[in-house]
Design a protein around this motif. Structure first.
Motif, PDB file in Angstrom:
ATOM      1  N   HIS A 263       0.845  -1.201   0.000  1.00 29.49           N
ATOM      2  CA  HIS A 263       0.000   0.000   0.000  1.00 29.49           C
ATOM      3  C   HIS A 263       0.874   1.243   0.000  1.00 29.49           C
ATOM      4  O   HIS A 263       2.066   1.185   0.308  1.00 29.49           O
ATOM      5  CB  HIS A 263      -0.934  -0.010   1.211  1.00 29.49           C
ATOM      6  N   LEU A 265       2.896   4.457   0.854  1.00 31.31           N
ATOM      7  CA  LEU A 265       3.639   4.821   2.065  1.00 31.31           C
ATOM      8  C   LEU A 265       3.373   6.285   2.417  1.00 31.31           C
ATOM      9  O   LEU A 265       2.935   7.066   1.578  1.00 31.31           O
ATOM     10  CB  LEU A 265       5.142   4.616   1.834  1.00 31.31           C
ATOM     11  N   GLN A 266       3.667   6.613   3.665  1.00 27.63           N
ATOM     12  CA  GLN A 266       3.550   8.005   4.098  1.00 27.63           C
ATOM     13  C   GLN A 266       4.663   8.820   3.433  1.00 27.63           C
ATOM     14  O   GLN A 266       5.827   8.455   3.498  1.00 27.63           O
ATOM     15  CB  GLN A 266       3.699   8.070   5.625  1.00 27.63           C
ATOM     16  N   LEU A 267       4.302   9.898   2.753  1.00 31.93           N
ATOM     17  CA  LEU A 267       5.303  10.693   2.037  1.00 31.93           C
ATOM     18  C   LEU A 267       5.967  11.714   2.958  1.00 31.93           C
ATOM     19  O   LEU A 267       5.346  12.218   3.908  1.00 31.93           O
ATOM     20  CB  LEU A 267       4.646  11.445   0.865  1.00 31.93           C
ATOM     21  N   THR A 268       7.231  12.032   2.664  1.00 36.56           N
ATOM     22  CA  THR A 268       7.891  13.133   3.364  1.00 36.56           C
ATOM     23  C   THR A 268       7.337  14.445   2.796  1.00 36.56           C
ATOM     24  O   THR A 268       6.668  14.451   1.755  1.00 36.56           O
ATOM     25  CB  THR A 268       9.420  13.095   3.121  1.00 36.56           C
ATOM     26  N   SER A 269       7.655  15.548   3.436  1.00 27.95           N
ATOM     27  CA  SER A 269       7.129  16.844   2.958  1.00 27.95           C
ATOM     28  C   SER A 269       7.672  17.155   1.556  1.00 27.95           C
ATOM     29  O   SER A 269       6.957  17.687   0.707  1.00 27.95           O
ATOM     30  CB  SER A 269       7.497  17.964   3.939  1.00 27.95           C
ATOM     31  N   GLN A 271       8.537  14.922  -0.785  1.00 29.89           N
ATOM     32  CA  GLN A 271       7.816  14.063  -1.730  1.00 29.89           C
ATOM     33  C   GLN A 271       6.412  14.602  -1.984  1.00 29.89           C
ATOM     34  O   GLN A 271       5.915  14.578  -3.112  1.00 29.89           O
ATOM     35  CB  GLN A 271       7.727  12.634  -1.180  1.00 29.89           C
ATOM     36  N   GLN A 272       5.775  15.089  -0.922  1.00 27.77           N
ATOM     37  CA  GLN A 272       4.405  15.603  -1.021  1.00 27.77           C
ATOM     38  C   GLN A 272       4.341  16.807  -1.968  1.00 27.77           C
ATOM     39  O   GLN A 272       3.444  16.919  -2.806  1.00 27.77           O
ATOM     40  CB  GLN A 272       3.908  15.990   0.381  1.00 27.77           C
ATOM     41  N   GLU A 302       8.483   5.968  -4.926  1.00 29.79           N
ATOM     42  CA  GLU A 302       7.184   6.113  -4.237  1.00 29.79           C
ATOM     43  C   GLU A 302       6.389   7.268  -4.840  1.00 29.79           C
ATOM     44  O   GLU A 302       5.161   7.196  -4.964  1.00 29.79           O
ATOM     45  CB  GLU A 302       7.396   6.325  -2.732  1.00 29.79           C
ATOM     46  N   GLN A 306       2.630   6.763  -6.513  1.00 33.93           N
ATOM     47  CA  GLN A 306       1.431   7.497  -6.097  1.00 33.93           C
ATOM     48  C   GLN A 306       0.892   8.386  -7.226  1.00 33.93           C
ATOM     49  O   GLN A 306      -0.319   8.601  -7.323  1.00 33.93           O
ATOM     50  CB  GLN A 306       1.728   8.289  -4.826  1.00 33.93           C
TER      51      GLN A 306
END
Length: 803
Positions: A263, A265-269, A271-272, A302, A306
């Motif tokens: 699933h 993953l939580q993105l870093t700032s 990456q966001q 990642e 996404q």
């Protein structure tokens, strides 16, 4: 009477036929034929394959000379209207034949294979030896006559009109079918079979089971297993009409193992921010090119995953390119674990049948994501929402044969056609790409920190000159030997990188200095220990290792340089307990070899992965804590203006394989030139200072990205002919291009002789030259009309990856 005329590009790569030819469409096919379909057409004395590129009602060809199409090969066109337009652009942009541009978009299975067949004319008496070949057939393969030594007799039979020769166009790939059993949907048929089988208990049992599955399709084995009967019982029931054998099409599966779903993953700032910019361009349907510049381990993949997730949610399709076949298994696994059956894979490691099936899955809309090497850029999607080039700086994205396209340029063309964004991702972008990002042509997105906030690996430069002074004549510095020993004790894994395959780079006589050369090319032969042979990596020539010098008859033959085989042998001498996996062109020849080696290493069944360029990038294993670069100078001293850039990229990429997870990484780079800026800046993975330094040197030397370059290469078996025509080219270009253009040469190519042909080249440097393409097209017309008859071969490359 009104005709339908098809404009057909025929499968003949010559200058005189590089245009559409008009053919009449037979009346019964008028409603069937479509743009982009393949057809068989008469062309001169033979049948050839062709592509329909236009349909019209009128023609300038006299009707009595207008030939008709023989056969339509596709009910569904294999090329879309977009691809036909792209072929015209490629033809002009890379100066190639239109048929070459069309063919490159298709898998090899759909390209034509021509076979010469001998057809028997009716009612003719045949000599006995010819009769034996035909048997009861009306047609026989030309090769059968060739093998039997009957070509003179065959020629006589053709002259007497007893047999005729015809060219048959065949397709290389076939649809794979398997035998299935379809149970009848008619309940009464089964009841009648039950009455006939009153005494056969097993048949009754099977028929009762079939009553529960009317109209369904199973494999024979499934039915036997579920109904607990033998295959002979099933065949008896089929004979009674309760079911029938049918052939059902299946797709070949190129994937060797199952994957578990993952699933997002939580993105870093960082990456966001990058993902937000990309999704905004998607929402606005803008053909924008993003340069995603992120340090190794910063989580670029990642971001790709996404972004593709959003594409799929919108019902669109995505293309993901990787530069090497060795990267495809790991990347494909990550994509399949996220998107499941929606992923197709396209690369040169697949069989012809697998490539054909993957292409058909894409064409039929059964998948939405394709992961592959360069040629996957032509995936026949019709609703593209995103294109990604990972490791965009890699030279493997450039095709070296006609059409000489760069996957990045094709990606930009397709993105403009579909109004969708492109992501070019790299820790070490090509200078041209970074310069475009700086000028605002591309939008720069930066990931300056690793995704899991790990530290970048510590890099130690081992000065091999100092090692020599201290008496260490081995290929390993003391610091690397100690580091390997420590990792073996801690049960951690290592990657050792050497940019050369084979055992030694050359074989030399110590008495007279003779280096054993390839007889066909101006290049030394490479020693391969396992086969005890010397090989040329350019033309494939090989010979046994000489025991004495071919020049002075001395027996002082020695091996110089280091190849991967030799490193592997030395490792076993120093560390007999180490488990070493070697990954180079020689060990990855067979199908699935890349996956096998990487799976073995990933499962912890080896301590050291030793390899060439294919292990330098993209690999992500948590237990790798040491990377050793055995010779950083190999690519640094090549006669190529990109040598420093390629060295910096390679060292940065291979360094990034270490310490990507929770364990600290260490990198040891062995070099004889530690003071060189490419090696010194790779130590800290500082791209921007390298970019500034390299750009200063490029500006001073008038090289890209400040200038464009085009390369014209000529070759001939006679050195004087090659030199003479190269001189003609240079003089002609100087007379036809503006004085703003610099013509350098003619000079000998970096490898002056290849496959017994002498090679000369001219380099064109220019900033803006509107006449360049028309002038080069005129030059090619001269070459194709006259020079080619003299045995001259000429190639034009508008964006050479090496010069």
């Amino acid at each position: 009477m009104s005709f339908l005329i098809a404009e057909v590009i025929v499968d003949v790569s010559t200058y005189h036929v590089d245009r559409p030819f008009d053919y009449q469409v037979p009346v019964e096919w008028v409603s069937v034929i479509e743009l982009g379909s393949r057809v068989k057409v008469p062309f001169g004395p033979r049948n050839v394959l062709g592509f329909v590129v236009g349909l019209k009602k009128e023609t300038d060809v006299p009707l009595n000379k207008l030939k008709a199409i023989n056969q339509i090969l596709d009910m569904e066109p294999v090329l879309t209207e977009e691809m036909l337009r792209m072929a015209k652009w490629l033809k002009n942009d890379t100066i190639c034949y239109e048929i070459d541009a069309l063919q490159v978009m298709l898998p090899s299975a759909l390209r034509a294979k021509y076979e010469k067949m001998i057809k028997l004319q009716q009612g003719q008496q045949l000599p006995l030896e010819v009769q034996a070949i035909f048997g009861k057939r009306q047609r026989a393969n030309f090769k059968e006559f060739e093998r039997a030594g009957l070509l003179p007799l065959l020629k006589q039979l053709v002259a007497e009109n007893i047999v005729s020769i015809e060219n048959v166009v065949k397709q290389q790939g076939n649809v794979k079918e398997i035998r299935m059993v379809q149970i009848t949907a008619d309940q009464q048929l089964i009841e009648r079979a039950l009455e006939q089988s009153s005494r056969a208990a097993k048949q009754r049992l099977l028929l009762q089971w079939m009553c529960q599955h009317l109209g369904e399709i199973f494999t024979p084995q499934q039915i036997c297993d579920e109904a607990r009967v033998s295959i002979s019982v099933l065949e008896a029931v089929i004979d009674k009409g309760a079911a029938q054998f049918i052939q059902e099409e299946v797709f070949r599966d190129p994937f060797t193992k199952e994957v578990s779903r993952t699933h997002a993953l939580q993105l870093t700032s960082e990456q966001q921010v990058a993902l937000q910019a990309i999704t905004t361009a998607m929402d606005q349907q803008i053909a924008q090119t993003f340069l995603l510049h992120g340090v190794t381990g910063s989580g670029k993949t990642e971001v790709y995953l996404q972004a593709i997730q959003k594409v799929l949610e919108e019902g669109k399709e995505a293309i993901m390119l990787v530069p090497e076949i060795s990267l495809t298994p790991q990347m494909t696994e990550r994509f399949r674990s996220r998107f499941g059956e929606m992923v197709a894979v396209m690369h040169s490691g697949l069989s012809v049948g697998e490539k054909y099936d993957e292409w058909r899955k894409i064409q039929q809309g059964k998948v939405k994501v394709v992961v592959g090497a360069r040629s996957a850029i032509f995936a026949p999607f019709t609703n593209i929402g995103l294109i990604i080039l990972d490791e965009e700086h890699e030279s493997t994205y450039k095709q070296e044969d006609s059409p000489r396209y760069h996957a990045r340029d094709v990606a930009i063309w397709r993105s403009e056609f579909y109004n969708c964004p492109i992501i070019l991702g790299s820790a070490t972008p090509a200078l041209e790409s970074f310069a475009r990002a700086k000028k605002g042509v591309y939008k720069l997105l930066s990931l300056k920190h690793r995704a899991l906030h790990q530290a970048l690996p510590t890099v130690f430069i081992a000065d091999m000159r100092e090692e020599l002074r201290q008496g260490n004549r081995s290929m390993f510095s003391q610091s690397l030997i100690e580091a390997i020993r420590l990792r073996l004790e801690k049960k951690e894994q290592m990657v050792l990188f050497l940019n050369r395959r084979g055992y030694s780079s050359f074989v030399l006589c110590r008495d007279c200095g003779t280096v054993v050369q390839c007889p066909n090319c101006d290049i030394s032969l490479t020693y391969h220990r396992t086969t005890e042979k010397l090989k040329c990596h350019y033309c494939g020539y090989e010979e046994h290792v000489p025991q004495i010098c071919p020049q002075c008859q001395s027996d002082h033959i020695r091996y110089f340089g280091t190849g991967t085989q030799k490193v592997e042998e030395e490792l076993y001498k120093l560390f007999p307990e180490a488990r070493v996996l070697r990954m180079d062109v020689d060990t990855t020849k067979h199908k699935g070899a890349h996956e096998e080696i990487l799976e073995t290493f990933g499962a912890g069944h080896a301590d050291i992965l030793l390899g060439t360029q294919m292990i330098a990038k993209g690999l992500d294993f948590p237990n790798i804590t040491l990377v050793g670069v055995l010779s950083a100078d190999t690519s640094l001293h090549l006669p190529d203006y990109r040598a420093a850039e390629r060295t910096f990229q390679l060292l940065t990429q291979v360094s990034g394989r270490a310490g990507r997870h929770d364990k600290l990484g260490e990198v040891i780079i062995q070099t004889y030139t530690p003071e060189h800026y490419a090696i010194d800046l790779a130590k800290t993975q500082e791209y921007e200072p390298f970019y500034e330094r390299e750009m200063f040197l490029r500006r001073r030397s008038n090289y890209p990205p400040y200038y464009f370059v085009a390369l014209i290469q000529l070759s001939h078996e006679d050195v004087m002919m090659a030199a003479e025509y190269a001189g003609r080219v240079a003089d002609w270009l100087r007379g036809n291009l503006s004085n703003q253009v610099a013509i350098i040469g003619p000079t000998t190519a970096s490898i002056a002789r290849l496959q017994n042909r002498y090679r000369y080249q001219c380099l064109i440097k220019y900033k803006i030259e509107p006449n360049l393409i028309p002038v080069l097209q005129r030059l090619l017309a001269m070459y194709r009309a006259e020079w080619i008859k003299q045995g001259i071969l000429m190639t034009v490359d508008l964006d050479p990856s090496t010069i």
